[in-house]
Write an enzyme that holds these catalytic residues in place. Structure first.
Site, PDB file in Angstrom:
ATOM      1  N   GLN A 142      25.554   0.865   2.131  1.00  0.00           N
ATOM      2  CA  GLN A 142      25.831   0.011   0.983  1.00  0.00           C
ATOM      3  C   GLN A 142      24.530  -0.241   0.218  1.00  0.00           C
ATOM      4  O   GLN A 142      23.479  -0.488   0.820  1.00  0.00           O
ATOM      5  CB  GLN A 142      26.425  -1.307   1.452  1.00  0.00           C
ATOM      6  N   ASP A 165      29.418   0.315  -2.985  1.00  0.00           N
ATOM      7  CA  ASP A 165      29.235  -1.085  -3.383  1.00  0.00           C
ATOM      8  C   ASP A 165      28.348  -1.224  -4.620  1.00  0.00           C
ATOM      9  O   ASP A 165      27.399  -2.010  -4.650  1.00  0.00           O
ATOM     10  CB  ASP A 165      28.647  -1.903  -2.227  1.00  0.00           C
ATOM     11  N   ASP A 186      34.275   1.716  -2.497  1.00  0.00           N
ATOM     12  CA  ASP A 186      34.358   0.272  -2.756  1.00  0.00           C
ATOM     13  C   ASP A 186      33.408  -0.148  -3.875  1.00  0.00           C
ATOM     14  O   ASP A 186      32.721  -1.164  -3.780  1.00  0.00           O
ATOM     15  CB  ASP A 186      34.027  -0.515  -1.485  1.00  0.00           C
ATOM     16  N   ARG A 246      41.310  -0.682  -1.707  1.00  0.00           N
ATOM     17  CA  ARG A 246      41.684  -1.112  -0.365  1.00  0.00           C
ATOM     18  C   ARG A 246      41.262  -2.573  -0.222  1.00  0.00           C
ATOM     19  O   ARG A 246      40.305  -3.019  -0.878  1.00  0.00           O
ATOM     20  CB  ARG A 246      41.055  -0.236   0.714  1.00  0.00           C
ATOM     21  N   TRP A 248      39.415  -5.631   1.017  1.00  0.00           N
ATOM     22  CA  TRP A 248      38.301  -6.107   1.825  1.00  0.00           C
ATOM     23  C   TRP A 248      38.716  -7.372   2.582  1.00  0.00           C
ATOM     24  O   TRP A 248      38.296  -7.598   3.707  1.00  0.00           O
ATOM     25  CB  TRP A 248      37.094  -6.353   0.923  1.00  0.00           C
TER      26      TRP A 248
END
EC number: 3.1.1.11
Length: 324
Positions: A142, A165, A186, A246, A248
């Protein structure tokens, strides 16, 4: 006499008609009145120095940043309304941006997601125009480009680039328009109530676009992706390899509406993550090869688009720049 008047009238009409079709000047190549300046010939050589100079004032303030790449890591925590302007020849699009703020560090190296961010906004009422923000770490961990952790934040014709991220839309009400957001895993995540309009959302690897972290039924947060273009980065074949999101956290809430979903979107659309999650995932009036919802998983039904008032609050016109 009458002939001369007629010629003048026709000339006036012709000039008026020509002026009406000329493109308006949308550039910003010098500092707006009252702004401090950053650049080789500015008041400050770094953006960090310009932010520090604001001190504890609560007055409205603005900073104009001249063209260049600024290798800095910034925390913005100013008590007044702050506006950051990047130099550009066209304020309406990110494609002519000339200002990039970049830093390279992963979350494990930095100790937290927030500490890895190239720009971390902690104060309310910040508006950002025509600035690119990047974390150059790449794949493997990330690594955040922007943490937006405050209320009434507006981003106009900006770019956010990372891999995992990228954009931490963490809390508060946030507005993104005419911008570009790039990543793979993400890369739009957090628990802000955020509206994304006319944005290019660009996947540079297989993964998940959103990872929303709403946890309670009393939480009013949404991610609304409205009139956006989802696409693969240039030269990357991601057919069927990208999911819309999705969860978290267990009650993630996301809608894609009036957007273009290409064939990079997996037929299932959505994916699982948090144990026991019951996310609220919606799609409304989208187009493109990836917009068919017949094989979707985790999809809820909705009969109308979500409004800006729902996502941003009834007072959004008081802080959103409506000229975009």
């Amino acid at each position: 006499m009458h002939g001369s008047l007629l010629k003048l009238a026709l000339l006036s009409f012709s000039l008026g008609s020509s002026a009406a079709v000329l493109p308006r000047d949308t550039g910003r190549t010098s500092a707006p009145s009252g702004c401090s300046t950053v650049g080789t010939s500015g008041d400050y050589s770094t953006i960090g120095d310009a932010l520090t100079a604001l001190g504890s004032s609560t007055a409205d303030a603005c900073i104009y940043i001249a063209a260049g790449t600024y290798e800095e890591q910034l925390v913005i925590n100013y008590a007044g309304h702050l506006t950051l302007y990047g130099e550009t020849t066209d304020t309406q699009t990110y494609k002519q941006n000339t200002v990039t703020i970049t830093h390279t560090i992963s979350s494990p190296e930095a100790g937290s997601l927030d500490n890895s961010a190239t720009v971390n906004i902690k104060s309310d009422l910040v508006s950002v125009y025509n600035i690119n923000i990047a974390n150059g770490y790449g794949s493997g961990a990330q690594a955040v480009a922007l943490v937006a952790n405050a209320d009434q934040l507006g981003f106009y014709a900006c770019q956010f680039t990372g891999y995992q991220d990228t954009l931490y839309a963490k809390a508060g009400h946030q507005y993104y328009i005419n911008s570009r957001i790039e990543g793979a895993v993400d890369y739009i995540f957090g628990d802000a109530s955020a509206w994304f309009e006319n944005c290019d959302i660009v996947s540079n690897g297989a993964g998940y676009i959103t990872a929303m972290s709403r946890e309670t039924t009393s939480d009013t947060a949404w991610y609304a992706i409205d009139h956006c273009n989802i696409k693969a980065a240039s030269g990357v074949d991601l057919t069927g390899d990208v999911y819309l999101g999705r969860p978290w956290r267990v009650l993630a809430r996301v809608i894609y509406q009036y957007s273009v979903l290409p064939d990079i979107i997996n037929a299932k659309g959505w994916h699982s993550m948090a144990d026991g999650a019951t996310p609220l995932y919606y799609e409304f009036n989208n187009t493109g090869a990836g917009s068919d919802t017949s094989d979707r998983e985790y999809l809820s039904t909705i009969d109308a688009p979500v409004t800006k008032e729902t996502v941003l609050g009834d007072d959004y016109k008081n802080w959103v720049d409506l000229s975009y």
